[in-house]
Design a protein around this motif. Structure first.
Motif, PDB file in Angstrom:
ATOM      1  N   ILE A 119      87.413   7.396  50.940  1.00  0.00           N
ATOM      2  CA  ILE A 119      87.029   8.601  50.201  1.00  0.00           C
ATOM      3  C   ILE A 119      87.827   8.760  48.915  1.00  0.00           C
ATOM      4  N   SER A 120      88.967   8.052  48.794  1.00  0.00           N
ATOM      5  CA  SER A 120      89.758   8.159  47.566  1.00  0.00           C
ATOM      6  C   SER A 120      89.278   7.185  46.489  1.00  0.00           C
ATOM      7  N   ASN A 121      88.172   6.504  46.757  1.00  0.00           N
ATOM      8  CA  ASN A 121      87.587   5.597  45.777  1.00  0.00           C
ATOM      9  C   ASN A 121      86.264   6.194  45.278  1.00  0.00           C
ATOM     10  N   PRO A 122      86.279   6.898  44.151  1.00  0.00           N
ATOM     11  CA  PRO A 122      85.047   7.539  43.669  1.00  0.00           C
ATOM     12  C   PRO A 122      83.971   6.538  43.289  1.00  0.00           C
ATOM     13  N   LYS A 123      84.349   5.273  43.091  1.00  0.00           N
ATOM     14  CA  LYS A 123      83.359   4.269  42.712  1.00  0.00           C
ATOM     15  C   LYS A 123      82.380   4.005  43.854  1.00  0.00           C
ATOM     16  N   VAL A 124      82.805   4.271  45.100  1.00  0.00           N
ATOM     17  CA  VAL A 124      81.882   4.133  46.228  1.00  0.00           C
ATOM     18  C   VAL A 124      80.785   5.182  46.124  1.00  0.00           C
ATOM     19  N   ALA A 125      81.174   6.423  45.788  1.00  0.00           N
ATOM     20  CA  ALA A 125      80.193   7.498  45.643  1.00  0.00           C
ATOM     21  C   ALA A 125      79.233   7.195  44.496  1.00  0.00           C
ATOM     22  N   ILE A 126      79.767   6.665  43.384  1.00  0.00           N
ATOM     23  CA  ILE A 126      78.914   6.337  42.247  1.00  0.00           C
ATOM     24  C   ILE A 126      77.962   5.198  42.608  1.00  0.00           C
ATOM     25  N   PHE A 127      78.463   4.223  43.382  1.00  0.00           N
ATOM     26  CA  PHE A 127      77.601   3.124  43.832  1.00  0.00           C
ATOM     27  C   PHE A 127      76.474   3.664  44.708  1.00  0.00           C
ATOM     28  N   PHE A 128      76.813   4.536  45.663  1.00  0.00           N
ATOM     29  CA  PHE A 128      75.785   5.116  46.524  1.00  0.00           C
ATOM     30  C   PHE A 128      74.778   5.918  45.692  1.00  0.00           C
ATOM     31  N   LEU A 129      75.288   6.615  44.674  1.00  0.00           N
ATOM     32  CA  LEU A 129      74.413   7.420  43.822  1.00  0.00           C
ATOM     33  C   LEU A 129      73.398   6.540  43.099  1.00  0.00           C
ATOM     34  N   ALA A 130      73.813   5.325  42.732  1.00  0.00           N
ATOM     35  CA  ALA A 130      72.911   4.415  42.029  1.00  0.00           C
ATOM     36  C   ALA A 130      72.033   3.608  42.980  1.00  0.00           C
ATOM     37  N   PHE A 131      72.560   3.317  44.183  1.00  0.00           N
ATOM     38  CA  PHE A 131      71.890   2.386  45.087  1.00  0.00           C
ATOM     39  C   PHE A 131      70.916   3.073  46.042  1.00  0.00           C
ATOM     40  N   LEU A 132      71.345   4.113  46.710  1.00  0.00           N
ATOM     41  CA  LEU A 132      70.518   4.720  47.757  1.00  0.00           C
ATOM     42  C   LEU A 132      69.195   5.288  47.245  1.00  0.00           C
ATOM     43  N   PRO A 133      69.182   6.022  46.119  1.00  0.00           N
ATOM     44  CA  PRO A 133      67.904   6.613  45.683  1.00  0.00           C
ATOM     45  C   PRO A 133      66.819   5.595  45.367  1.00  0.00           C
ATOM     46  N   GLN A 134      67.193   4.334  45.117  1.00  0.00           N
ATOM     47  CA  GLN A 134      66.183   3.308  44.835  1.00  0.00           C
ATOM     48  C   GLN A 134      65.244   3.085  46.018  1.00  0.00           C
ATOM     49  N   PHE A 135      65.695   3.442  47.217  1.00  0.00           N
ATOM     50  CA  PHE A 135      64.905   3.187  48.427  1.00  0.00           C
ATOM     51  C   PHE A 135      64.260   4.461  48.978  1.00  0.00           C
ATOM     52  N   THR A 136      64.395   5.568  48.257  1.00  0.00           N
ATOM     53  CA  THR A 136      63.753   6.803  48.705  1.00  0.00           C
ATOM     54  C   THR A 136      62.303   6.834  48.244  1.00  0.00           C
ATOM     55  N   GLN A 137      61.496   7.638  48.926  1.00  0.00           N
ATOM     56  CA  GLN A 137      60.074   7.747  48.623  1.00  0.00           C
ATOM     57  C   GLN A 137      59.744   9.211  48.319  1.00  0.00           C
ATOM     58  N   PRO A 138      59.227   9.502  47.130  1.00  0.00           N
ATOM     59  CA  PRO A 138      58.966  10.896  46.736  1.00  0.00           C
ATOM     60  C   PRO A 138      58.036  11.644  47.682  1.00  0.00           C
ATOM     61  N   ASP A 139      57.092  10.911  48.292  1.00  0.00           N
ATOM     62  CA  ASP A 139      56.123  11.568  49.165  1.00  0.00           C
ATOM     63  C   ASP A 139      56.544  11.515  50.638  1.00  0.00           C
ATOM     64  N   GLY A 140      57.799  11.169  50.888  1.00  0.00           N
ATOM     65  CA  GLY A 140      58.287  11.080  52.267  1.00  0.00           C
ATOM     66  C   GLY A 140      59.090  12.300  52.675  1.00  0.00           C
ATOM     67  N   TRP A 141      60.096  12.088  53.496  1.00  0.00           N
ATOM     68  CA  TRP A 141      60.973  13.167  53.936  1.00  0.00           C
ATOM     69  C   TRP A 141      61.701  13.765  52.736  1.00  0.00           C
ATOM     70  N   PRO A 142      62.350  14.926  52.918  1.00  0.00           N
ATOM     71  CA  PRO A 142      63.179  15.456  51.835  1.00  0.00           C
ATOM     72  C   PRO A 142      64.198  14.406  51.375  1.00  0.00           C
ATOM     73  N   ILE A 143      64.431  14.340  50.068  1.00  0.00           N
ATOM     74  CA  ILE A 143      65.288  13.299  49.507  1.00  0.00           C
ATOM     75  C   ILE A 143      66.670  13.303  50.154  1.00  0.00           C
ATOM     76  N   ALA A 144      67.237  14.482  50.389  1.00  0.00           N
ATOM     77  CA  ALA A 144      68.566  14.559  50.997  1.00  0.00           C
ATOM     78  C   ALA A 144      68.578  13.913  52.378  1.00  0.00           C
ATOM     79  N   VAL A 145      67.493  14.121  53.149  1.00  0.00           N
ATOM     80  CA  VAL A 145      67.389  13.515  54.481  1.00  0.00           C
ATOM     81  C   VAL A 145      67.261  11.999  54.361  1.00  0.00           C
ATOM     82  N   GLN A 146      66.442  11.537  53.416  1.00  0.00           N
ATOM     83  CA  GLN A 146      66.280  10.095  53.224  1.00  0.00           C
ATOM     84  C   GLN A 146      67.613   9.446  52.838  1.00  0.00           C
ATOM     85  N   VAL A 147      68.361  10.103  51.963  1.00  0.00           N
ATOM     86  CA  VAL A 147      69.660   9.562  51.539  1.00  0.00           C
ATOM     87  C   VAL A 147      70.611   9.447  52.720  1.00  0.00           C
TER      88      VAL A 147
END
Length: 203
Positions: A119-147
């Motif tokens: 948790i003391s490495n903010p680059k992990v959060a930035i990586f997740f911010l860039a990586f995870l949303p690529q696999f979400t689907q706008p017409d699927g579950w709420p984005i927060a749930v998909q993430v």
């Protein structure tokens, strides 16, 4: 979310977990120095830290950190300071008389070490911010749930890889590590921690 999306994401997560990086190197060095049990508890801590980062992305906090250079820098330097403290602890770590493990092998310090390391490495959060949303689907579950689903999938895949690494390094520890070699490994682990701290602030 479709099963195909989950499968593709899981494959990507496994490949990313296998790629050389600070987390897998951290698990390997800790397990090689102190045995598989240490690596397992560290892995649990790292996984808990990834849950934290997944929640940050789902809640939008990671986006705030990304746009706040002061906050990002502060967290980065705190992470580097923690790694340098680990380096100091490893450098001066004594070797137990009866075996080849460090004295401080209680589960809570190891679990906490993995959490703080992550948790003391903010680059992990930035990586997740860039990586995870690529696999979400706008017409699927709420984005927060998909993430969160994707984050948990990433954690499970990484956990499987890191546990395997921990047991492999633990096997090496039992068969090849002597007290003298352990002292050398502690010094090497300290150097690795210093290198990770430098990488965190410079890369």
């Amino acid at each position: 979310m479709s099963a195909e999306t989950i499968y593709i994401f899981a494959l990507a997560a496994v490949l990313l977990a296998l790629s050389p990086g600070p987390d897998i190197l951290f698990v390997f060095t800790q397990s090689l120095v102190s045995g598989a049990r240490v690596g397992v508890w560290v892995t649990f801590g790292l996984g808990t830290g990834l849950i934290f980062h997944s929640a940050m992305v789902a809640l939008g906090v990671a986006a705030v950190i990304k746009t706040s250079p002061i906050l990002f820098t502060a967290i980065t330097w705190l992470g580097a300071a923690y790694l340098l403290w680990l380096a100091w602890q490893s450098w001066r770590s004594p070797v137990s008389v009866g075996g080849c493990e460090s004295i401080d092998t209680g589960w809570w310090p190891l679990y906490r070490r993995g959490i703080v390391m992550n948790i003391s490495n903010p680059k992990v959060a930035i990586f997740f911010l860039a990586f995870l949303p690529q696999f979400t689907q706008p017409d699927g579950w709420p984005i927060a749930v998909q993430v969160m689903v994707l984050g948990l999938t990433f954690i499970i895949c990484g956990f499987a890889v890191f546990i395997s690494v921990a047991f492999a390094a633990g096997w090496l520890n039992k068969r090849f590590v002597t007290p003298t070699r352990l002292r050398i490994l502690n010094r090497c682990a300290a150097i690795v921690f210093v290198a990770m701290a430098l990488r965190l602030v410079l890369v």
